[in-house]
Design a protein around this motif. Structure first.
Motif: not given
Lengths: 470, 474
Positions: B229-237
């Motif tokens: 989940q966190a890495l996905q947020e990072g990816r979108e950022y």
């Protein structure tokens, strides 16, 4: 056979149902692998004498023999001397120890072996009863778990005996047992059920106080004053109990018993009441067995020793770490010391090697020392290296070896059977490919009570399974 | 490059960085890393340079057994040091008569020891446990550079260390790489331009911390879903910033920059490959899961830490080029350490994994040479291999192996003189040099410290931290 727990078929079935399946498999694996192996080995070794020839033999009590012979039979050492003058029996199984070192099994002067399995899992620990500070009637032998995996791991580094002590949480946490690290079952492994009484005055027994804000924990004793006075009162009560226990009729008839005495076997009316807590202290008040007096710092040592002297206790000082300003005083006590751990971090103001030098400083003053693994139970196998590092900081090598063998044997009153390679003693003998105190050295043979211990445990099973194939 | 050149380049670099920072503020220049600061260099990949004056020293160590750590042992060897760098190593070296001579006959010389997993000098500020993903926590902000643990480690021959977060969080934050220049200022103790590292963890510790509060993650399922989940947020950022930067590049005057978010920025930096990913885990299945997640999100795992079951999946680690930083023989302190075996290091090494032995402890950091020597006993490592486990291999894990970790020409003069063979129970560090300056000398009275004046620990905040997994056993 393959002893890796995950491959035992019934473990897989269990895994779907019970959270404790890993432990169950673990126990099963032990039953399947360890016990029969040991039993078979023991059977094979029974009978014929064993002679170890060609090695450097550290007898501990009568020097080191460059080319020596050690003979054992029926669980005892029958000879230990120079090759030239020590005959090898014709029917002996001969082990060539050329280039190796032969020495008596190492004795860990305080451990929790058999009281703890998985460090973080309370359910696998039986370390202390902190509901009360005064628990001398607790017996390690009631909790000792003979099948612990820690023992096969520890003995593979040549540690053959250990004092098993409860944790330091209580002032009087219970009585130590003395074990050998092999045997058919618990009863064969425990050599002395109650060998000594730990008496802890190291600050850790304070309840919720710790001195912050001038003491003031929620429960007595919350200060060192409280711990000391409670210990004194307990020993006074026990002395009183001992007198009355010696003459129960008189005690039962006496009307002088006060409140405290009623609580400890006095006459609350009716007959004499046995009090197991008080009874447990009698052999120690009589000086028949040693108390293992834990005090880490100078002030604690002074307090602990003054109480011990008031009650004529037979003292082994324990856990001494930070008392370098009173080393001469300690020497004058003429009591042995279980030192350290030397791995304790130095205090602010201390040189980095303050703890490392302690063994040498004590021995220089004529104090008899021993080493212990203490609460670092899983790493008890590393005990020889603490002695080795102490040698680097000035401890004479022979004294380091004694501190791992004959000294703890003497402190705990088992030197007639253990601690050196002398005829008549139990055949706990180790053969290593080098200096036993050096981390690089590999232990090649371990004999406990004359039986060769197979150099296998759960860790070696895993090693063998994953070892790179050619 | 001469040391003088080096110093000049250093100043130049500092000036460039200042310039960059100014540009950044003024124009939001996308070419430079948005978190660029004293702690993060403009390229986003390294910790910022410390303002260290170039050392001025010149000496030659003669007559020692020199264990180079990279090209074997040299009997009766010499090491020539000038201005912080190793200038020559060999049976004989051409040192000018002006160089002072250290007679090391009968002694042993090794590279300085490097600890790739330490929590010393942090006053226990190792876990920000209020959220399982806090990649923006910067270890430098907690570094207590006067802690006496640094002194104890230095006296054991340690010259560099990776100060990591604990393992209570899934992503705990960004580490700091230090040189143990005890007595110098905080910034002088930072390893100049060392790569940035970030600490991940999984398994029992995050389970215990968050599970005990009835929060996610209380299981390994939760562990890894929180990570994804966190890495996905990072990816979108990262995507949002990339979109913005593309617009700016194409001359779009109306482009609006996304909100700068330190937490997401740090996650994006993982995906950009700006951070060496250091992962605390014990069990082999967790290593496989972590490598699969890394593949899914397109970053590299640098090393697994503790990694007590690495021996079970060593070929998979080797294939991915993942190293391990492991204990020599710790086991059984928790359930996930039950299958630990002391042959782990050597089995993993023989199967092609780069292996470091680390301390995770203010105690063991003092005798890593003994810990490495156990690899000789458990599995038959050579002395060279054992030494590499505490020098060049941890240097690789930290990304500083081109600068330190062996006695080679051009490397930092991080050097230990031992009173005997270092891989034994008996070895004591006689002298410890960092960048060619003497920091510890056992023969000195008092504390044996050369650069530190006062009482070690006085003025420091910390009483020491036992290590992220040692508190459970001691």
């Amino acid at each position: 056979m393959n002893c890796r727990t995950a491959e035992l078929p019934n473990c897989r079935i269990e895994s779907n149902r019970k959270p404790g399946w890993r432990s169950a498999c673990f126990a099963l694996a032990l039953l399947v692998c360890a016990t029969p192996l040991l039993a078979q080995e023991q059977a094979a070794n029974a009978g014929a004498p064993i002679a170890i020839r060609g090695g450097k033999v550290m007898t501990i009590t009568h020097g080191t023999i460059p080319n020596g012979v050690v003979v054992m039979e029926n669980g005892k050492i029958t000879a230990a001397g120079p090759a030239a003058s020590t005959p090898v029996p014709a029917n002996a199984r001969v082990i060539d120890a050329t280039g190796m070192t032969v020495y008596p099994g190492i004795i860990d002067a305080e451990s929790h072996l058999g009281l703890q399995e998985i460090g973080s899992d309370q359910m696998t620990s039986d370390l202390a009863e902190p509901s009360d500070e005064i628990m001398p009637h607790m017996h390690v032998y009631d909790a000792f778990h003979a099948e612990t995996e820690l023992i096969p791991v520890t003995r593979l580094n040549g540690i053959t005996n250990a004092v098993v002590a409860p944790a330091e949480a209580d002032t009087l946490p219970g009585q130590d047992s003395f074990i050998q690290l092999a045997g058919r079952d618990r009863d064969e492994m425990i050599l002395v059920r109650d060998i000594a009484l730990p008496v802890n005055v190291s600050g850790q027994q304070r309840r919720g106080g710790g001195g912050a804000g001038g003491g003031g924990g929620p429960r007595f004793p919350s200060t060192r004053m409280g711990v000391a006075s409670q210990l004194r009162q307990t020993l006074l009560d026990a002395q009183d109990y001992m007198r009355r226990a010696a003459n129960p009729q008189a005690a039962a008839g006496s009307d002088q018993a006060g409140e405290g005495q009623r609580a400890h076997g006095g006459s609350g009316g009716g007959g004499f009441h046995r009090d197991l807590k008080m009874e447990a202290l009698i052999p120690y008040l009589r000086g028949e067995r040693p108390v293992i007096l834990s005090a880490q710092t100078s002030n604690e040592v002074l307090t602990a020793m003054s109480i011990a002297r008031e009650f004529n206790l037979k003292v082994v000082l324990n856990h001494m770490e930070r008392a370098d300003d009173i080393l001469d005083t300690i020497a004058a006590y003429k009591v042995p010391v279980i030192v350290g751990s030397i791995w304790t971090l130095p205090e602010t103001g201390d040189r980095y090697d303050a703890e490392y030098r302690l063994p040498a400083e004590l021995v220089k003053r004529g104090v008899k020392i021993a080493f212990a693994s203490y609460s670092d139970t899983h790493n008890a196998r590393n005990l020889p290296y603490a002695a080795g590092y102490s040698v680097a900081y000035g401890l004479p090598y022979e004294e380091a070896m004694k501190a791992l063998t004959i000294n703890p044997a003497e402190m705990f009153g088992v030197a007639d059977k253990l601690g050196s390679l002398d005829p008549g003693k139990t055949a706990n003998v180790v053969i290593a490919n080098g200096d036993p105190l050096d981390v690089k050295t590999d232990v090649k043979h371990v004999f406990i009570a004359g039986r060769e211990i197979p150099l296998v445990n759960r860790q070696t099973e895993l090693r063998d399974e994953y070892w790179p194939k050619k | 490059m001469t040391p003088a050149d080096f110093g000049r380049r250093f100043l130049l670099l500092a000036a460039v960085l200042l310039g960059c920072a100014a540009t950044l503020v003024a124009q939001n220049e996308p070419a430079h890393h948005p978190m660029a600061s004293a702690m993060i260099a403009a390229d986003g990949k390294t910790q910022g340079p410390a303002n260290v004056a170039a050392p001025h020293n010149e000496f030659v160590i003669r007559g020692a057994t020199v264990l180079t750590g990279s090209h074997g042992a040299i009997q009766n060897g010499s090491v020539y040091v000038r201005n912080g760098k190793i200038v020559a190593v060999g049976e004989s070296v051409n040192a000018p008569a002006s160089a002072s001579v250290i007679d090391a006959r009968g002694k042993y010389v090794t590279p300085g020891i490097i600890d790739s997993h330490s929590h010393m000098a942090l006053d226990g500020d190792v876990n920000e446990l209020t959220n399982p993903v806090v990649p923006h926590m910067m270890m430098i902000d907690a570094f207590d550079y006067r802690d006496k643990a640094l002194y104890h480690a230095l006296a054991g021959g340690v010259t560099s260390a990776l100060l990591l977060h604990g393992s209570g969080d899934m992503i705990g934050g960004q580490a700091v790489v230090i040189k143990l220049k005890y007595g110098r200022s905080r910034d002088e103790m930072l390893f100049p331009n060392a790569p940035r590292s970030i600490k991940f963890a999984s398994g029992e510790n995050p389970k215990r911390v968050f599970g005990s509060r009835n929060q996610l993650p209380s299981t390994r399922m939760g562990n890894f879903e929180v990570m994804r989940q966190a890495l996905q947020e990072g990816r979108e950022y990262m995507r949002d910033w990339d979109d913005y930067n593309t617009k700016v590049k194409n001359g779009d005057k109306n482009a609006r920059p996304p909100r700068r978010d330190l937490r997401l920025e740090a996650l994006a930096d993982i995906l950009r490959g700006n951070l060496l990913v250091q992962i605390h885990c014990y069990r082999s299945d967790e290593m496989l899961t972590e490598m699969a997640i890394a593949k899914e999100f397109g970053y590299k795992v640098r090393a697994f830490h503790h990694a007590l079951e690495a021996y079970k999946v060593a070929p998979q680690l080797a294939a991915e080029g993942v190293g391990i930083a492991t204990f020599s023989d710790w086991w059984g302190f928790k359930d996930e350490a039950k299958d630990a075996i002391p042959w782990n290091a050597v089995i993993a090494m023989r199967k092609g994994v780069k292996v470091a032995i680390k301390s995770d402890s203010d105690d063991f950091v003092r005798r890593l040479n003994q810990e490495a020597a156990k690899a000789i006993r458990y599995g038959g490592a050579t002395e060279d291999e054992a030494l590499q486990m505490i020098t060049i291999n941890p240097a690789w894990i930290m990304g500083i192996d081109d600068r330190t970790g062996s006695l080679d020409v051009g490397k930092d003069a991080d050097i230990v003189i031992w009173n005997g063979p270092p891989l034994s129970s008996y070895a004591l560090a006689d002298k410890v040099f960092i960048d060619g300056d003497l920091y510890f000398d056992r023969s000195l009275p008092g504390f044996g410290l050369v650069q530190f004046h006062g009482t070690p620990g006085v003025g420091a905040a910390t009483e020491g931290f036992p290590g992220d997994d040692h508190e459970e056993v001691h």
